[in-house]
Motif scaffolding. Structure first.
Motif, PDB file in Angstrom:
ATOM      1  N   LEU A   5      45.276   8.124  -5.330  1.00  8.79           N
ATOM      2  CA  LEU A   5      44.700   7.916  -4.186  1.00  8.79           C
ATOM      3  C   LEU A   5      44.489   6.188  -3.949  1.00  8.79           C
ATOM      4  O   LEU A   5      44.433   6.190  -2.771  1.00  8.79           O
ATOM      5  CB  LEU A   5      42.998   8.097  -4.566  1.00  8.79           C
ATOM      6  CG  LEU A   5      42.191   9.407  -4.749  1.00  8.79           C
ATOM      7  CD1 LEU A   5      41.415   9.509  -5.515  1.00  8.79           C
ATOM      8  CD2 LEU A   5      42.624  10.302  -3.733  1.00  8.79           C
ATOM      9  N   LEU A  23      47.800  14.788  -7.741  1.00  8.25           N
ATOM     10  CA  LEU A  23      46.440  15.216  -6.880  1.00  8.25           C
ATOM     11  C   LEU A  23      45.917  16.445  -6.819  1.00  8.25           C
ATOM     12  O   LEU A  23      45.019  16.670  -6.182  1.00  8.25           O
ATOM     13  CB  LEU A  23      47.754  15.962  -6.298  1.00  8.25           C
ATOM     14  CG  LEU A  23      48.500  15.117  -4.629  1.00  8.25           C
ATOM     15  CD1 LEU A  23      50.311  15.837  -4.269  1.00  8.25           C
ATOM     16  CD2 LEU A  23      48.259  13.849  -4.048  1.00  8.25           C
ATOM     17  N   HIS A  27      42.219  15.839  -6.098  1.00  4.83           N
ATOM     18  CA  HIS A  27      41.634  16.543  -4.859  1.00  4.83           C
ATOM     19  C   HIS A  27      40.836  18.309  -5.024  1.00  4.83           C
ATOM     20  O   HIS A  27      40.231  18.602  -4.393  1.00  4.83           O
ATOM     21  CB  HIS A  27      42.586  16.834  -3.326  1.00  4.83           C
ATOM     22  CG  HIS A  27      42.841  15.298  -3.512  1.00  4.83           C
ATOM     23  ND1 HIS A  27      41.806  15.110  -2.539  1.00  4.83           N
ATOM     24  CD2 HIS A  27      44.303  14.712  -3.731  1.00  4.83           C
ATOM     25  CE1 HIS A  27      42.895  13.488  -2.331  1.00  4.83           C
ATOM     26  NE2 HIS A  27      43.981  13.404  -2.804  1.00  4.83           N
ATOM     27  N   GLN A  30      36.848  19.279  -4.947  1.00  7.20           N
ATOM     28  CA  GLN A  30      36.563  19.485  -3.670  1.00  7.20           C
ATOM     29  C   GLN A  30      36.769  19.561  -2.695  1.00  7.20           C
ATOM     30  O   GLN A  30      36.066  20.645  -1.606  1.00  7.20           O
ATOM     31  CB  GLN A  30      36.889  17.264  -3.144  1.00  7.20           C
ATOM     32  CG  GLN A  30      36.096  17.028  -1.681  1.00  7.20           C
ATOM     33  CD  GLN A  30      36.459  15.509  -0.413  1.00  7.20           C
ATOM     34  OE1 GLN A  30      36.774  15.454  -1.874  1.00  7.20           O
ATOM     35  NE2 GLN A  30      35.534  15.816  -0.014  1.00  7.20           N
ATOM     36  N   LEU A  31      38.355  20.095  -3.004  1.00  8.02           N
ATOM     37  CA  LEU A  31      38.564  20.920  -2.286  1.00  8.02           C
ATOM     38  C   LEU A  31      37.585  22.600  -2.894  1.00  8.02           C
ATOM     39  O   LEU A  31      37.852  23.830  -1.109  1.00  8.02           O
ATOM     40  CB  LEU A  31      40.715  21.207  -2.855  1.00  8.02           C
ATOM     41  CG  LEU A  31      41.843  22.152  -1.417  1.00  8.02           C
ATOM     42  CD1 LEU A  31      41.410  21.820   0.391  1.00  8.02           C
ATOM     43  CD2 LEU A  31      42.613  22.215  -2.245  1.00  8.02           C
ATOM     44  N   TYR A  34      34.910  22.906  -0.887  1.00  7.05           N
ATOM     45  CA  TYR A  34      34.781  23.620   1.005  1.00  7.05           C
ATOM     46  C   TYR A  34      35.117  24.991   0.532  1.00  7.05           C
ATOM     47  O   TYR A  34      35.289  26.209   1.948  1.00  7.05           O
ATOM     48  CB  TYR A  34      36.373  22.658   1.509  1.00  7.05           C
ATOM     49  CG  TYR A  34      36.998  22.699   2.575  1.00  7.05           C
ATOM     50  CD1 TYR A  34      35.895  23.153   3.190  1.00  7.05           C
ATOM     51  CD2 TYR A  34      37.975  23.819   2.762  1.00  7.05           C
ATOM     52  CE1 TYR A  34      36.520  23.043   5.156  1.00  7.05           C
ATOM     53  CE2 TYR A  34      38.729  24.144   4.141  1.00  7.05           C
ATOM     54  CZ  TYR A  34      37.435  23.503   4.939  1.00  7.05           C
ATOM     55  OH  TYR A  34      38.762  24.253   6.444  1.00  7.05           O
ATOM     56  N   LYS A  70      45.323  14.121   1.877  1.00  4.82           N
ATOM     57  CA  LYS A  70      43.551  14.974   1.718  1.00  4.82           C
ATOM     58  C   LYS A  70      43.411  16.137   2.975  1.00  4.82           C
ATOM     59  O   LYS A  70      43.982  16.946   3.284  1.00  4.82           O
ATOM     60  CB  LYS A  70      43.161  13.426   1.713  1.00  4.82           C
ATOM     61  CG  LYS A  70      40.895  15.285   2.146  1.00  4.82           C
ATOM     62  CD  LYS A  70      40.280  13.621   1.574  1.00  4.82           C
ATOM     63  CE  LYS A  70      39.498  14.553   1.211  1.00  4.82           C
ATOM     64  NZ  LYS A  70      38.175  13.389   1.976  1.00  4.82           N
ATOM     65  N   LEU A  73      46.585  18.752   2.620  1.00  5.04           N
ATOM     66  CA  LEU A  73      46.272  19.300   1.493  1.00  5.04           C
ATOM     67  C   LEU A  73      44.714  20.733   2.645  1.00  5.04           C
ATOM     68  O   LEU A  73      45.437  21.889   2.298  1.00  5.04           O
ATOM     69  CB  LEU A  73      45.518  19.110   0.477  1.00  5.04           C
ATOM     70  CG  LEU A  73      46.340  18.556  -0.412  1.00  5.04           C
ATOM     71  CD1 LEU A  73      46.353  17.531  -1.824  1.00  5.04           C
ATOM     72  CD2 LEU A  73      47.769  18.708  -1.292  1.00  5.04           C
ATOM     73  N   TYR A  74      44.165  19.720   3.083  1.00  6.97           N
ATOM     74  CA  TYR A  74      43.031  20.657   4.168  1.00  6.97           C
ATOM     75  C   TYR A  74      43.925  21.287   5.252  1.00  6.97           C
ATOM     76  O   TYR A  74      42.758  22.444   5.424  1.00  6.97           O
ATOM     77  CB  TYR A  74      41.740  19.434   4.426  1.00  6.97           C
ATOM     78  CG  TYR A  74      41.358  19.571   2.922  1.00  6.97           C
ATOM     79  CD1 TYR A  74      39.756  20.155   3.099  1.00  6.97           C
ATOM     80  CD2 TYR A  74      40.765  18.321   2.322  1.00  6.97           C
ATOM     81  CE1 TYR A  74      39.030  20.109   1.517  1.00  6.97           C
ATOM     82  CE2 TYR A  74      40.353  18.009   1.358  1.00  6.97           C
ATOM     83  CZ  TYR A  74      39.147  18.981   1.454  1.00  6.97           C
ATOM     84  OH  TYR A  74      38.081  18.894   0.146  1.00  6.97           O
ATOM     85  N   LEU A 146      35.802  15.676   5.295  1.00  5.05           N
ATOM     86  CA  LEU A 146      37.113  14.827   5.971  1.00  5.05           C
ATOM     87  C   LEU A 146      37.165  14.073   7.267  1.00  5.05           C
ATOM     88  O   LEU A 146      35.612  14.260   8.251  1.00  5.05           O
ATOM     89  CB  LEU A 146      38.024  16.080   6.534  1.00  5.05           C
ATOM     90  CG  LEU A 146      39.192  16.249   5.509  1.00  5.05           C
ATOM     91  CD1 LEU A 146      38.344  16.840   4.119  1.00  5.05           C
ATOM     92  CD2 LEU A 146      40.176  17.116   6.083  1.00  5.05           C
ATOM     93  N   GLU A 150      41.719  13.133   9.580  1.00  4.88           N
ATOM     94  CA  GLU A 150      41.993  13.395   8.650  1.00  4.88           C
ATOM     95  C   GLU A 150      41.860  15.351   9.034  1.00  4.88           C
ATOM     96  O   GLU A 150      42.771  15.955   8.489  1.00  4.88           O
ATOM     97  CB  GLU A 150      41.332  13.935   7.633  1.00  4.88           C
ATOM     98  CG  GLU A 150      41.263  11.709   6.431  1.00  4.88           C
ATOM     99  CD  GLU A 150      40.079  12.078   5.498  1.00  4.88           C
ATOM    100  OE1 GLU A 150      41.070  10.923   4.568  1.00  4.88           O
ATOM    101  OE2 GLU A 150      39.061  12.867   5.449  1.00  4.88           O
TER     102      GLU A 150
END
Length: 182
Positions: A5, A23, A27, A30-31, A34, A70, A73-74, A146, A150
């Motif tokens: 981060l 990573l 993340h 949180q991922l 989502y 981030k 990845l999203y 995000l 992002e």
């Protein structure tokens, strides 16, 4: 040791395993939240794993100067969600055809996932009517947290397009909520 981060990760370096472990730690939780909101708890873990697998395979395409990791990845996760929903819908349609029942539309499927009070039902109904791009932008900001920049990176669009899209969608949702409360 510097965490993923604090500076852009070196996805092309010799210690890619350690970088991806960082990573994931930074993340994945949180991922997963989502993804669980988008496709349900049962599929979320698989999609998180798939997101990091795709990221590992495509690590050479990541440019840390373009955007934070981030958003990248999203973006991968959102594309996997789209693919997952398409596969589920095809499977449901095939199953319904096999037993001679009519096929529901995708919008009804999304709306059925939302189970809350009256305002949530209004929002769910509105979500089913949104274009995929609008729905993705809204959910990436509201569920994944995000920023518009992002989201822009995740969806491969200009940030100004994302900001306009979010403004339009939020205005529409506000109008629907106001109308419902009358």
């Amino acid at each position: 040791m510097t965490t993923a981060l604090e500076k852009p990760p070196d996805l092309r370096g010799p210690d890619v395993t350690a970088v991806f472990a960082e990573l994931f730690d930074a993340h994945a939780r949180q991922l997963r939240g989502y993804l669980a909101g988008r496709v349900g708890e049962s599929a979320a873990d698989d999609l998180v794993a798939d997101t990091f697998l795709v990221a590992l395979r495509r690590r050479h395409s990541y440019d840390p100067e373009q955007a934070p990791i981030k958003g990248w990845l999203y973006g991968i996760a959102t594309n996997l969600v789209r693919e997952h929903v398409r596969k589920e819908a095809r499977g449901r349609r095939a199953g319904l055809r096999a037993v001679g029942r009519p096929e529901p539309d995708h919008g009804a499927f999304v709306a059925d996932r939302v189970d809350a009070e009256r305002a949530s039902r209004v929002i769910a109904r509105a979500l089913t009517e949104l274009r995929d791009e609008d729905r993705d932008a809204l959910l990436l900001t509201s569920w994944a947290g995000l920023t518009p920049a992002e989201v822009a990176e995740a969806l491969g669009e200009p940030a100004s397009t994302v900001r306009s899209r979010l403004h339009r969608v939020r205005t529409r949702l506000q109008a629907l909520l106001t109308e419902e409360n009358r």
